[in-house]
Design a protein around this motif. Structure first.
Motif, PDB file in Angstrom:
ATOM      1  N   GLU A   1       0.581 -60.410  53.785  1.00  0.00           N
ATOM      2  CA  GLU A   1       1.979 -59.951  53.796  1.00  0.00           C
ATOM      3  C   GLU A   1       2.885 -61.157  53.975  1.00  0.00           C
ATOM      4  N   LEU A   2       3.791 -61.357  53.013  1.00  0.00           N
ATOM      5  CA  LEU A   2       4.715 -62.488  53.071  1.00  0.00           C
ATOM      6  C   LEU A   2       6.150 -62.051  53.348  1.00  0.00           C
ATOM      7  N   ARG A   3       6.409 -60.750  53.397  1.00  0.00           N
ATOM      8  CA  ARG A   3       7.758 -60.262  53.698  1.00  0.00           C
ATOM      9  C   ARG A   3       7.948 -60.290  55.215  1.00  0.00           C
ATOM     10  N   LYS A   4       8.825 -61.150  55.672  1.00  0.00           N
ATOM     11  CA  LYS A   4       9.008 -61.363  57.108  1.00  0.00           C
ATOM     12  C   LYS A   4       9.473 -60.109  57.830  1.00  0.00           C
ATOM     13  N   THR A   5      10.291 -59.302  57.155  1.00  0.00           N
ATOM     14  CA  THR A   5      10.828 -58.097  57.802  1.00  0.00           C
ATOM     15  C   THR A   5      10.220 -56.827  57.206  1.00  0.00           C
ATOM     16  N   ALA A   6       8.962 -56.930  56.769  1.00  0.00           N
ATOM     17  CA  ALA A   6       8.268 -55.747  56.249  1.00  0.00           C
ATOM     18  C   ALA A   6       8.275 -54.664  57.320  1.00  0.00           C
ATOM     19  N   LYS A   7       8.483 -53.427  56.907  1.00  0.00           N
ATOM     20  CA  LYS A   7       8.534 -52.308  57.854  1.00  0.00           C
ATOM     21  C   LYS A   7       7.104 -51.861  58.170  1.00  0.00           C
ATOM     22  N   ILE A   8       6.739 -52.006  59.431  1.00  0.00           N
ATOM     23  CA  ILE A   8       5.405 -51.618  59.889  1.00  0.00           C
ATOM     24  C   ILE A   8       5.522 -50.249  60.547  1.00  0.00           C
ATOM     25  N   ARG A   9       4.728 -49.303  60.053  1.00  0.00           N
ATOM     26  CA  ARG A   9       4.793 -47.928  60.525  1.00  0.00           C
ATOM     27  C   ARG A   9       3.493 -47.534  61.244  1.00  0.00           C
ATOM     28  N   ALA A  10       3.543 -46.416  61.923  1.00  0.00           N
ATOM     29  CA  ALA A  10       2.369 -45.909  62.631  1.00  0.00           C
ATOM     30  C   ALA A  10       1.200 -45.759  61.671  1.00  0.00           C
ATOM     31  N   GLY A  11       0.013 -46.130  62.128  1.00  0.00           N
ATOM     32  CA  GLY A  11      -1.198 -46.025  61.326  1.00  0.00           C
ATOM     33  C   GLY A  11      -1.581 -47.316  60.638  1.00  0.00           C
ATOM     34  N   GLN A  12      -0.673 -48.289  60.625  1.00  0.00           N
ATOM     35  CA  GLN A  12      -0.986 -49.553  59.973  1.00  0.00           C
ATOM     36  C   GLN A  12      -1.679 -50.509  60.936  1.00  0.00           C
ATOM     37  N   LYS A  13      -2.421 -51.438  60.360  1.00  0.00           N
ATOM     38  CA  LYS A  13      -3.116 -52.468  61.133  1.00  0.00           C
ATOM     39  C   LYS A  13      -2.606 -53.827  60.675  1.00  0.00           C
ATOM     40  N   VAL A  14      -2.225 -54.650  61.635  1.00  0.00           N
ATOM     41  CA  VAL A  14      -1.714 -55.989  61.361  1.00  0.00           C
ATOM     42  C   VAL A  14      -2.707 -56.982  61.961  1.00  0.00           C
ATOM     43  N   ARG A  15      -3.043 -58.008  61.197  1.00  0.00           N
ATOM     44  CA  ARG A  15      -4.010 -58.986  61.685  1.00  0.00           C
ATOM     45  C   ARG A  15      -3.454 -60.392  61.557  1.00  0.00           C
ATOM     46  N   LEU A  16      -3.612 -61.154  62.624  1.00  0.00           N
ATOM     47  CA  LEU A  16      -3.239 -62.564  62.647  1.00  0.00           C
ATOM     48  C   LEU A  16      -4.386 -63.297  63.330  1.00  0.00           C
TER      49      LEU A  16
END
Length: 76
Positions: free
Chosen positions: A47-62
Motif C-alpha cells: 500500500e503506497l497511499r499514505k491516507t488509505a482508509k483502513i476499515r474493520a476486518g483489514q490486516k496491516v503489516r509492517l
C-alpha cells in the motif's frame, strides 16, 4: 511475528494515523514516510497511499508487526 489488535471507533482510520496510534512511529508525518517507502502491506498487498482508509476486518503489516483492525466492541 508480533500481533497488535486495534479497535476502530469510527468508520475508518487513515493508514498513516493507524501507524502512529499503535506506536510504530512518532507522528502522522513519520507514518507517511513509512508508507511511501513501500514497506507497508494491507491485506497482503503493498500500500503506497499514505491516507488509505483502513476499515474493520483489514490486516496491516509492517515488518514483523501485524495490526488486526476490529470494529469497536468486537475485538477478537
Amino acid at each position: 511475528m508480533q500481533k497488535v489488535n486495534f479497535e476502530l471507533t469510527g468508520e475508518y482510520i487513515e493508514l498513516n494515523q493507524l501507524l502512529k496510534v499503535v506506536g510504530l512511529c512518532d507522528s502522522g508525518g513519520a507514518g507517511k514516510q513509512i508508507v511511501a517507502s513501500g514497506d507497508v502491506k494491507v491485506d497482503g498487498k503493498q500500500e503506497l497511499r499514505k491516507t488509505a482508509k483502513i476499515r474493520a476486518g483489514q490486516k496491516v503489516r509492517l515488518g514483523d508487526v501485524q495490526i488486526d483492525v476490529h470494529a469497536e466492541g468486537s475485538a477478537a
